[in-house]
Design a protein around this motif. Structure first.
Motif, PDB file in Angstrom:
ATOM      1  N   PRO A 180       0.823  -1.205   0.000  1.00 24.11           N
ATOM      2  CA  PRO A 180       0.000   0.000   0.000  1.00 24.11           C
ATOM      3  C   PRO A 180       0.859   1.258   0.000  1.00 24.11           C
ATOM      4  CG  PRO A 180       0.101  -0.926   2.202  1.00 24.11           C
ATOM      5  CD  PRO A 180       0.792  -1.904   1.289  1.00 24.11           C
ATOM      6  N   GLY A 181       0.276   2.360  -0.429  1.00 22.19           N
ATOM      7  CA  GLY A 181       1.016   3.615  -0.442  1.00 22.19           C
ATOM      8  C   GLY A 181       0.086   4.810  -0.379  1.00 22.19           C
ATOM      9  N   ILE A 182       0.620   5.917   0.052  1.00 18.13           N
ATOM     10  CA  ILE A 182      -0.068   7.211   0.017  1.00 18.13           C
ATOM     11  C   ILE A 182       0.887   8.203  -0.632  1.00 18.13           C
ATOM     12  CG2 ILE A 182      -0.989   9.128   1.387  1.00 18.13           C
ATOM     13  CD1 ILE A 182      -1.843   7.106   3.496  1.00 18.13           C
ATOM     14  N   TYR A 183       0.372   8.945  -1.637  1.00 18.28           N
ATOM     15  CA  TYR A 183       1.215   9.850  -2.415  1.00 18.28           C
ATOM     16  C   TYR A 183       0.530  11.210  -2.488  1.00 18.28           C
ATOM     17  CZ  TYR A 183       2.514   5.128  -3.779  1.00 18.28           C
ATOM     18  OH  TYR A 183       2.847   3.795  -3.754  1.00 18.28           O
ATOM     19  N   ILE A 184       1.201  12.230  -1.996  1.00 20.21           N
ATOM     20  CA  ILE A 184       0.631  13.579  -1.956  1.00 20.21           C
ATOM     21  C   ILE A 184       1.491  14.495  -2.825  1.00 20.21           C
ATOM     22  CG2 ILE A 184      -0.060  15.501  -0.486  1.00 20.21           C
ATOM     23  CD1 ILE A 184      -0.166  13.484   1.838  1.00 20.21           C
ATOM     24  N   GLU A 185       0.899  14.954  -3.905  1.00 16.75           N
ATOM     25  CA  GLU A 185       1.641  15.799  -4.854  1.00 16.75           C
ATOM     26  C   GLU A 185       2.197  17.030  -4.157  1.00 16.75           C
ATOM     27  OE1 GLU A 185       1.032  17.949  -9.229  1.00 16.75           O
ATOM     28  OE2 GLU A 185      -0.638  16.877  -8.261  1.00 16.75           O
ATOM     29  N   GLY A 186       3.465  17.304  -4.422  1.00 19.36           N
ATOM     30  CA  GLY A 186       4.118  18.468  -3.852  1.00 19.36           C
ATOM     31  C   GLY A 186       4.638  18.268  -2.447  1.00 19.36           C
ATOM     32  N   VAL A 187       4.280  17.164  -1.826  1.00 20.25           N
ATOM     33  CA  VAL A 187       4.716  16.868  -0.449  1.00 20.25           C
ATOM     34  C   VAL A 187       5.642  15.656  -0.414  1.00 20.25           C
ATOM     35  CG1 VAL A 187       3.968  16.244   1.885  1.00 20.25           C
ATOM     36  CG2 VAL A 187       2.638  17.889   0.541  1.00 20.25           C
ATOM     37  N   GLY A 188       5.145  14.539  -0.912  1.00 21.10           N
ATOM     38  CA  GLY A 188       5.933  13.309  -0.919  1.00 21.10           C
ATOM     39  C   GLY A 188       5.031  12.103  -0.758  1.00 21.10           C
ATOM     40  N   GLY A 189       5.638  10.954  -0.732  1.00 22.91           N
ATOM     41  CA  GLY A 189       4.865   9.722  -0.635  1.00 22.91           C
ATOM     42  C   GLY A 189       5.524   8.693   0.251  1.00 22.91           C
ATOM     43  N   VAL A 190       4.719   7.715   0.657  1.00 21.63           N
ATOM     44  CA  VAL A 190       5.182   6.593   1.477  1.00 21.63           C
ATOM     45  C   VAL A 190       4.619   5.311   0.874  1.00 21.63           C
ATOM     46  CG1 VAL A 190       4.984   5.440   3.715  1.00 21.63           C
ATOM     47  CG2 VAL A 190       5.349   7.928   3.620  1.00 21.63           C
ATOM     48  N   ARG A 191       5.470   4.333   0.686  1.00 22.26           N
ATOM     49  CA  ARG A 191       5.038   2.983   0.310  1.00 22.26           C
ATOM     50  C   ARG A 191       5.849   1.998   1.129  1.00 22.26           C
ATOM     51  NH1 ARG A 191       5.407   3.345  -4.807  1.00 22.26           N
ATOM     52  NH2 ARG A 191       7.320   2.240  -5.358  1.00 22.26           N
TER      53      ARG A 191
END
Length: 358
Positions: A320-331
């Motif tokens: 799973p992952g969460i990706y926030i444009e302009g901030v960053g992401g985690v997977r």
């Protein structure tokens, strides 16, 4: 093990009333015969298994494919196979309709005009979904090598180094740890670029307080591993720390849901609900995982559209992952094999929120 695979294929052919089957996909050729060359095909009948290749691989094919009849020629593969089928008369021959090109089909039809050619999509590749004990052990070794490479790369992750240089160090770490090659081109994405799920490494330099997303894997004896870890150089921003814990919670819940009989849709849904309820559903834009084996994407995915029903012996990723444009992401990604009562996690690298000293 390969005799068991041939027996399974012949049983499937008999059930489909096929007297021969033409295999062109090189991964399927390897799975059936052991041949690792870059040009080859095989034909399986009720009593024969024949490998077709060219003169470059005469010695190699003899070493890798004991018990197989070898046909060595510099003719196009389809023409070689067509010549064999022509001598069989009006045989009903299956072929991989998702692999054979129009040109190859034309060559085959011209060389064997009496053969009844019957295209079947995924006929052999679907058989690879459930791994035998030898295959699981090879993936386990690939996962161990991948974990060791992760340990080796950590000292290189520091402010000022470029993503591209980290990727080069990672390739070297995989080789030093025992990989025969990378299982796929690795992903190194830092800062806001970690919001790109399939980012390519660039000359961007890593900075303090930023996430660094690493997605990579080793191939060992042909079999792939695939892991993702997200690290932070110094203390992360509050939102990034928050989404890290959400992703970790979602992954752990999905891992607990894996067992024989569970559907890919349902397992994906376990993780997706947690991310959605936390307010980030629109930021998880890919499926939960995919199958692993001779290919890094070795079959259907676990996703909202998945038709997969998990079986003991399947090997899948959970990412799973969460990706926030302009901030960053985690997977966060691990490789697991489905067991009789759940799953065994093959990748063992730590996945608690990890802050590296800048």
């Amino acid at each position: 093990m390969r005799q068991d695979r041939l027996a399974r294929l012949r049983s499937k052919m008999a059930a489909e009333e096929l007297e021969a089957f033409v295999v062109l996909d090189l991964l399927n050729v390897r799975w059936l015969s052991g041949f690792t060359g870059s040009s080859g095909a095989c034909v399986v009948t009720s009593g024969e298994e024949i490998l077709f290749t060219d003169g470059r691989y005469r010695i190699q094919a003899g070493e890798e494919c004991p018990g197989w009849e070898l046909r060595i020629s510099n003719e196009p593969l389809a023409a070689q196979i067509g010549g064999f089928l022509a001598r069989c008369g009006p045989v009903r021959a299956g072929f991989e309709s998702d692999v054979m090109t129009c040109e190859q089909l034309e060559q085959l039809s011209k060389a064997a005009p009496e053969a009844v050619l019957d295209g079947r999509k995924g006929f052999v590749s679907e058989m690879r979904a459930v791994k035998d004990a030898e295959e699981v052990e090879r993936i386990r070794r690939a996962a161990t090598v991948t974990d060791e490479a992760f340990r080796r790369i950590l000292p290189h992750i520091r402010p000022g180094i470029t993503e591209r240089d980290v990727a080069l160090e990672l390739t070297y770490a995989l080789g030093k740890s025992g990989a025969e090659r990378e299982s796929f081109p690795g992903i190194v994405a830092s800062g806001p670029r970690s919001a790109l799920p399939h980012a390519r490494p660039t000359d961007r330099r890593l900075g303090e307080g930023e996430p660094v997303l690493l997605d990579f894997g080793a191939a060992v004896d042909g079999y792939a591993a695939d892991i993702t870890r997200t690290l932070f150089i110094g203390k992360p921003a509050a939102q990034l720390a928050e989404i890290y814990e959400i992703v970790l919670k979602a992954q752990e819940a999905a891992l607990a849901a894996i067992r024989p009989g569970a559907s890919g849709v349902d397992v994906d849904g376990v993780a997706r609900r947690i991310i959605t309820e936390a307010g980030y559903g629109d930021c998880f834009g890919h499926g939960l995982g995919h199958m692993l084996g001779l290919d890094v994407h070795d079959g259907p995915a676990l996703s909202p559209r998945s038709a997969v029903i998990l079986q003991e012996g399947m090997v899948v990723t959970v990412e799973p992952g969460i990706y926030i444009e302009g901030v960053g992401g985690v997977r966060i990604e691990d490789d697991v094999v489905v067991t009789a009562d759940g799953c065994e996690i093959l990748t063992r690298s730590p996945k608690d929120l990890r802050i590296l000293e800048p």
